[in-house]
Scaffold this active site. Sequence first.
Site, PDB file in Angstrom:
ATOM      1  N   HIS A 137     -11.218  -5.680   7.668  1.00  0.00           N
ATOM      2  CA  HIS A 137     -11.890  -5.394   6.400  1.00  0.00           C
ATOM      3  C   HIS A 137     -13.151  -4.549   6.598  1.00  0.00           C
ATOM      4  O   HIS A 137     -13.976  -4.456   5.691  1.00  0.00           O
ATOM      5  CB  HIS A 137     -12.306  -6.697   5.699  1.00  0.00           C
ATOM      6  CG  HIS A 137     -11.168  -7.581   5.312  1.00  0.00           C
ATOM      7  ND1 HIS A 137     -10.514  -8.387   6.218  1.00  0.00           N
ATOM      8  CD2 HIS A 137     -10.562  -7.787   4.118  1.00  0.00           C
ATOM      9  CE1 HIS A 137      -9.563  -9.076   5.599  1.00  0.00           C
ATOM     10  NE2 HIS A 137      -9.572  -8.718   4.311  1.00  0.00           N
ATOM     11  N   GLU A 182       0.808  -1.213   0.000  1.00  0.00           N
ATOM     12  CA  GLU A 182       0.000   0.000   0.000  1.00  0.00           C
ATOM     13  C   GLU A 182       0.843   1.267   0.000  1.00  0.00           C
ATOM     14  O   GLU A 182       0.521   2.245  -0.686  1.00  0.00           O
ATOM     15  CB  GLU A 182      -0.946  -0.004   1.199  1.00  0.00           C
ATOM     16  CG  GLU A 182      -2.096  -1.003   1.100  1.00  0.00           C
ATOM     17  CD  GLU A 182      -1.683  -2.448   1.382  1.00  0.00           C
ATOM     18  OE1 GLU A 182      -2.474  -3.350   1.089  1.00  0.00           O
ATOM     19  OE2 GLU A 182      -0.572  -2.639   1.911  1.00  0.00           O
TER      20      GLU A 182
END
Length: 337
Positions: free
Chosen positions: A126, A57
């Site tokens: 998540h 990321e």
Amino acid sequence: MNMVQALNSALDVMLNRDENVLIFGEDVGYFGGVFRVTEGLQEKYGLKRCFDAPLTEGGIIGAAIGMGAYGLRPVPEIQFADYILPAYDQLVSEAARLRYRSNGEFWAPITVRTPYGGGIFGGQTHSQSPEAIFAHVTGLKVAIASNPYDAKGLLIASVESNDPVVFLEPKRLYNGPFYGRAEEELKTWAKSGHAGADVPLGHYTVPLGRAALVREGTEATVLAYGTMVHVAEAGIADSGIDAELIDLRSIVPLDIDAITASVRKTGRCVILHEASRFGGFGGELSALVQERCFDSLRAPIARVCGYDMPYPHAFEWDYFPGPVRLSEALKATVEYR
């Protein structure tokens, strides 16, 4: 279109309209994204305009910043908002400050798309709602759509912006108002927030920093964004309170004029968001309303939020602020003496 289709349409429009726009991230190319938002774009525009990135990321956002400084308009995707934290330093220390540090010589016109919030039993890594940590960073814009029409218009406006935008996409709204398990409380849900909406095929924008008046009312103002706009509609219907509902659409920039005009009219304010209460964006909203509307308030400002606890995987639907909790808060606010 549903929200997935509307977002895909926005990306399609911008890829076709501006050759400097490109999309990359984990699984966004051949696979079309975990939620299929980028489906078909690689096939249509080729590997140089829509491509996969390694599972890094920080590298994704760092590369996007360099691309933006070079003159491109990258739209990187972080697969889940929970995984954006390894890139937080790039967003805070580089993207948000680049224009200021370079005296306008370089920009970071990047739009970071990422699914956020719960509702699909994704677990603690998540399902979180981290909007407040981005709203705190001067130089970042933060957009959160509640419906397909706004999602497309806001995304196009974000891509065309010369400033970095964190574009948070509520997963529960991707394929309908409540993607995932149906909530028992939604039996009281008002007839609104449809799975699909009329969305133009071509180019249009919804300006960042302009809230939407979803419902007019006289007894209280409800401030919400994303999935919580639909929860608010249900809670208002259940309460019997004539409440006004404001969909913020973006929290940075914030349409403080629309907020204050509504609260001055109704004299009461209830703030609704999915993230946990302590340190959440609702605290900032509450302070802003109190500073500007103190003389108009007839009751304390109320917040209806997620609980202050680690995100509960198995009990996420108990964690979410639902219509019943909002209804109770509205009644208590209106009955306050």
